[in-house]
Motif scaffolding. Structure first.
Motif, PDB file in Angstrom:
ATOM      1  N   ILE A 101       0.742  -1.056  -0.078  1.00 33.06           N
ATOM      2  CA  ILE A 101      -0.038  -0.148   0.070  1.00 33.06           C
ATOM      3  C   ILE A 101       0.969   1.135  -0.049  1.00 33.06           C
ATOM      4  N   GLY A 102       0.793   2.176  -0.850  1.00 31.45           N
ATOM      5  CA  GLY A 102       1.535   3.341  -1.019  1.00 31.45           C
ATOM      6  C   GLY A 102       1.372   4.406  -0.174  1.00 31.45           C
ATOM      7  N   GLU A 103       2.278   5.122  -0.322  1.00 27.74           N
ATOM      8  CA  GLU A 103       2.064   6.384   0.689  1.00 27.74           C
ATOM      9  C   GLU A 103       0.957   7.291   0.672  1.00 27.74           C
ATOM     10  N   ARG A 104       0.393   7.486   1.615  1.00 30.69           N
ATOM     11  CA  ARG A 104      -0.534   8.521   1.659  1.00 30.69           C
ATOM     12  C   ARG A 104      -1.985   7.659   0.993  1.00 30.69           C
ATOM     13  N   ALA A 105      -1.888   6.638   0.882  1.00 28.71           N
ATOM     14  CA  ALA A 105      -3.003   6.044   0.140  1.00 28.71           C
ATOM     15  C   ALA A 105      -4.247   5.872   1.150  1.00 28.71           C
ATOM     16  N   PHE A 106      -5.500   5.781   0.577  1.00 24.00           N
ATOM     17  CA  PHE A 106      -6.718   5.787   1.526  1.00 24.00           C
ATOM     18  C   PHE A 106      -7.404   4.568   1.053  1.00 24.00           C
ATOM     19  N   ILE A 107      -7.401   3.612   2.041  1.00 23.95           N
ATOM     20  CA  ILE A 107      -8.005   2.356   1.846  1.00 23.95           C
ATOM     21  C   ILE A 107      -9.435   2.561   2.439  1.00 23.95           C
ATOM     22  N   GLY A 108     -10.509   2.423   1.685  1.00 23.64           N
ATOM     23  CA  GLY A 108     -11.743   2.600   2.325  1.00 23.64           C
ATOM     24  C   GLY A 108     -12.257   1.709   3.098  1.00 23.64           C
ATOM     25  N   SER A 109     -13.225   1.688   3.899  1.00 21.93           N
ATOM     26  CA  SER A 109     -13.661   0.766   4.967  1.00 21.93           C
ATOM     27  C   SER A 109     -14.149  -0.325   4.057  1.00 21.93           C
ATOM     28  N   GLY A 110     -13.740  -1.589   4.606  1.00 19.55           N
ATOM     29  CA  GLY A 110     -14.300  -2.977   4.262  1.00 19.55           C
ATOM     30  C   GLY A 110     -13.557  -3.438   2.989  1.00 19.55           C
ATOM     31  N   THR A 111     -12.456  -2.664   2.670  1.00 24.35           N
ATOM     32  CA  THR A 111     -11.921  -3.205   1.431  1.00 24.35           C
ATOM     33  C   THR A 111     -11.375  -4.578   1.723  1.00 24.35           C
ATOM     34  N   VAL A 112     -11.327  -5.358   0.627  1.00 18.53           N
ATOM     35  CA  VAL A 112     -10.542  -6.539   0.686  1.00 18.53           C
ATOM     36  C   VAL A 112      -9.363  -6.361  -0.485  1.00 18.53           C
ATOM     37  N   LEU A 113      -8.212  -6.559  -0.161  1.00 19.74           N
ATOM     38  CA  LEU A 113      -6.985  -6.507  -1.061  1.00 19.74           C
ATOM     39  C   LEU A 113      -6.370  -8.015  -0.953  1.00 19.74           C
ATOM     40  N   VAL A 114      -6.646  -8.617  -2.381  1.00 23.69           N
ATOM     41  CA  VAL A 114      -6.212 -10.021  -2.626  1.00 23.69           C
ATOM     42  C   VAL A 114      -4.932 -10.063  -3.072  1.00 23.69           C
ATOM     43  N   ALA A 115      -3.938 -10.523  -2.252  1.00 22.68           N
ATOM     44  CA  ALA A 115      -2.545 -10.425  -2.421  1.00 22.68           C
ATOM     45  C   ALA A 115      -2.400 -11.668  -3.510  1.00 22.68           C
ATOM     46  N   PRO A 116      -1.327 -11.152  -4.349  1.00 26.72           N
ATOM     47  CA  PRO A 116      -0.424 -10.169  -4.419  1.00 26.72           C
ATOM     48  C   PRO A 116      -1.065  -8.907  -5.166  1.00 26.72           C
ATOM     49  N   VAL A 117      -0.741  -7.893  -4.520  1.00 30.38           N
ATOM     50  CA  VAL A 117      -1.450  -6.683  -5.181  1.00 30.38           C
ATOM     51  C   VAL A 117      -0.728  -5.345  -4.571  1.00 30.38           C
ATOM     52  N   ARG A 118      -0.812  -4.489  -5.354  1.00 32.41           N
ATOM     53  CA  ARG A 118      -0.356  -3.130  -4.953  1.00 32.41           C
ATOM     54  C   ARG A 118      -1.379  -2.124  -4.950  1.00 32.41           C
ATOM     55  N   VAL A 119      -1.345  -1.088  -4.058  1.00 30.65           N
ATOM     56  CA  VAL A 119      -2.129   0.207  -4.524  1.00 30.65           C
ATOM     57  C   VAL A 119      -1.164   1.438  -4.283  1.00 30.65           C
ATOM     58  N   GLY A 120      -1.243   2.029  -5.522  1.00 29.36           N
ATOM     59  CA  GLY A 120      -0.328   3.035  -5.500  1.00 29.36           C
ATOM     60  C   GLY A 120      -0.075   4.043  -4.547  1.00 29.36           C
ATOM     61  N   ASP A 121       0.746   5.100  -4.491  1.00 34.55           N
ATOM     62  CA  ASP A 121       0.726   6.314  -3.801  1.00 34.55           C
ATOM     63  C   ASP A 121      -0.428   7.010  -3.864  1.00 34.55           C
ATOM     64  N   GLY A 122      -1.044   7.696  -2.934  1.00 37.69           N
ATOM     65  CA  GLY A 122      -2.190   8.517  -3.035  1.00 37.69           C
ATOM     66  C   GLY A 122      -3.452   7.924  -3.550  1.00 37.69           C
ATOM     67  N   ALA A 123      -3.363   6.519  -4.042  1.00 36.86           N
ATOM     68  CA  ALA A 123      -4.381   5.928  -4.616  1.00 36.86           C
ATOM     69  C   ALA A 123      -5.467   5.950  -3.420  1.00 36.86           C
ATOM     70  N   THR A 124      -7.063   5.742  -3.987  1.00 33.30           N
ATOM     71  CA  THR A 124      -8.156   5.394  -3.026  1.00 33.30           C
ATOM     72  C   THR A 124      -8.643   4.106  -3.420  1.00 33.30           C
ATOM     73  N   THR A 125      -9.168   3.521  -2.413  1.00 28.10           N
ATOM     74  CA  THR A 125     -10.206   2.386  -2.653  1.00 28.10           C
ATOM     75  C   THR A 125     -11.519   2.789  -2.232  1.00 28.10           C
ATOM     76  N   GLY A 126     -12.717   2.488  -2.603  1.00 31.27           N
ATOM     77  CA  GLY A 126     -13.989   2.945  -2.284  1.00 31.27           C
ATOM     78  C   GLY A 126     -14.442   1.768  -1.251  1.00 31.27           C
ATOM     79  N   ALA A 127     -15.401   2.196  -0.483  1.00 32.91           N
ATOM     80  CA  ALA A 127     -15.822   1.471   0.678  1.00 32.91           C
ATOM     81  C   ALA A 127     -16.375  -0.090   0.087  1.00 32.91           C
ATOM     82  N   GLY A 128     -16.017  -1.113   0.817  1.00 35.45           N
ATOM     83  CA  GLY A 128     -16.396  -2.458   0.426  1.00 35.45           C
ATOM     84  C   GLY A 128     -15.767  -2.884  -1.141  1.00 35.45           C
TER      85      GLY A 128
END
Ligand code: UD1
Ligand code: CA
Length: 425
Positions: free
Chosen positions: A364-391
């Motif tokens: 998970i990158g710097e300043r990223a915002f992971i929304g409530s209830g996010t599931v991150l199925v590895a392997p995976v990357r979330v870039g700097d400053g990216a956002t995932t929505g709730a759920g």
């Protein structure tokens, strides 16, 4: 006269019957390390010990396997086929020991003994016995002294008369003995006592009598706490945890409720960090300065929190690195992940790190915002400053570009990275 060589023997050949779990007592966990690990680590501080042996019995395989995978160095295992008492255990180890020198004998079930105590004993040329004055002598061998104060004997609890049972000076189970004399004395020993066992205590008294050894009494009787039952283990654990917490408090760590903070041995915590009630912090975890942990957080091995990171209620971390100021404050599993500086991991986030066969990493990158209830199925990357929505469910390999916004199941791109940050494009 140059001092004779010191060899070390740790006895762990007992049946562990009083533990009642069926597993070897020596490998029970105490604040993140097996009992035996504590004893061997203390013994390793004795300078220039030349031969170092662990005596195993019925449970020797498990002990051997653990030794092979541990950090302990230079220990070989000797075998006692049948547990017939502590002197018989020493006899079983004789073939692996030299004829001459002095033997420091320890029990594998006294994990609180300190290395400097053992080093001091090892300096005693004529041999030594370690004792302590305790409030409650139950379970230990009582020390009998003559009117001039010299050592007259050690009597096991099962063999005590009423007067002897009231003696509060007890045997710590640590002896430094002349090997040649010990070999001779052990050969002549009988098992004429209430338990029908060969007692090392009898042998030790005879050897020390012959060589003129000394009795050393511990300043802090807590050091000799023996573990014979699970209740003893709980007591040793409480003593040890108190000492561990005391060291963190002295180093500037705020611990709101020491009664509910479970911090194992080998945890680093920087000054100004605050540990709220009901946290479990396992061995090897590193927490920087100014962090907040808990209440109700479980930090497992491989967790590293950089300065100012926050981990809150019902968050479990394992092999998780959180960068400076990163936050994960509620109901989250972070396993095999690195979280960049200043990132915010929303309530209920899960890193799905295990696909049923292998573990995979999430980044998970710097300043990223992971929304409530996010599931991150590895392997995976979330870039700097990216956002995932709730759920959002971000599928494996479907990396989220820096600055992008994704949402949905499976997560899809809602917004592209902002053009004014070309480095992120
Ligand atoms: C022993 C001492 C007691 C002392 C106490 C200190 C004897 C007879 N008694 O009692 O005076 O106060 O330790 O904690 O020594 N072991 C073997 N093989 C055996 C029996 C035991 O290797 O046949 C090992 C055990 O695994 C254990 C150690 O020796 O690590 C001590 O044995 P344990 O049965 O616990 O002795 P205690 O009753 O505690
Ligand atoms: Ca014992």
């Amino acid at each position: 006269m140059p001092s004779s060589a010191v060899h070390i023997l740790v006895l762990a050949g007992g049946e562990s019957t009083r533990i009642r779990t069926g597993s070897p007592k020596a490998l029970l966990d105490l604040c993140g390390r097996p009992l035996l690990d504590w004893v061997l680590a203390a013994a390793e501080t004795v300078p220039a010990a030349s031969r170092t042996l662990v005596l195993g019995g019925r449970h020797r395989r498990a002990i051997e396997d653990w030794l092979a995978s541990s950090d302990r160095q230079g220990w070989t295992i000797a075998i006692q086929e049948e547990a017939r008492g502590t002197a018989d255990a020493v006899r079983a180890a004789f073939p692996g020991l030299p004829e001459q020198g002095r033997l420091l004998v320890l029990c594998g079930d006294t994990p609180l003994l300190q290395g400097d105590t053992l080093a001091f004993l090892a300096e005693q040329e004529a041999g030594a016995l370690l004792t302590a004055e305790v409030d409650d002598p139950t379970g230990y061998g009582r020390i009998l002294r003559r009117s001039d104060g010299s050592l007259a004997g050690i009597v096991e609890e099962a063999d005590c008369d009423e007067e002897q049972a009231a003696i509060r000076e007890v045997n710590a189970g640590v002896y430094l003995l002349d090997l040649a004399v010990l070999r001779r004395v052990v050969a002549g020993l009988t098992a004429d006592n209430a338990q029908g066992e060969f007692y090392l205590t009898d042998a030790a008294v005879a050897v020390l009598e012959e060589t003129g050894g000394v009795v050393v009494t511990l300043d802090d009787p807590a050091e000799m706490q023996g573990v014979n039952t699970l209740a003893d283990l709980a007591e040793a654990s409480a003593l040890l945890r108190g000492a561990i917490l005391g060291r963190h408090l002295a180093a500037g760590v705020i611990i709101d409720d020491p009664g509910s903070a479970y911090i194992e041995d080998g945890v680093e915590i920087g000054p100004g960090s605050r540990i709220l009630p009901f946290c479990v912090i396992r061995r090897g975890v590193r927490i920087g300065a100014g962090c907040t942990v808990g209440p109700f957080a479980h930090l497992r091995p491989g967790t590293v929190l950089a300065d100012g990171a926050e981990v809150g209620n019902f968050v479990e971390t394992k092999n998780a690195e959180l960068g400076p100021g990163a936050k994960s404050k509620h109901l989250t599993y972070l396993g095999d992940v690195s979280v960049g500086a200043g990132a915010n991991v929303g309530c209920g986030t899960i890193t799905a790190n295990y696909d049923g066969r292998a573990k995979h990493r999430t980044v998970i990158g710097e300043r990223a915002f992971i929304g409530s209830g996010t599931v991150l199925v590895a392997p995976v990357r979330v870039g700097d400053g990216a956002t995932t929505g709730a759920g959002a469910v971000v599928l494996r390999g479907r990396d989220v570009p820096a600055g992008a916004v994704v949402a949905g199941v499976p997560a899809r791109l809602l917004a592209r990275p902002q053009p004014e940050s070309p480095a992120d494009a």
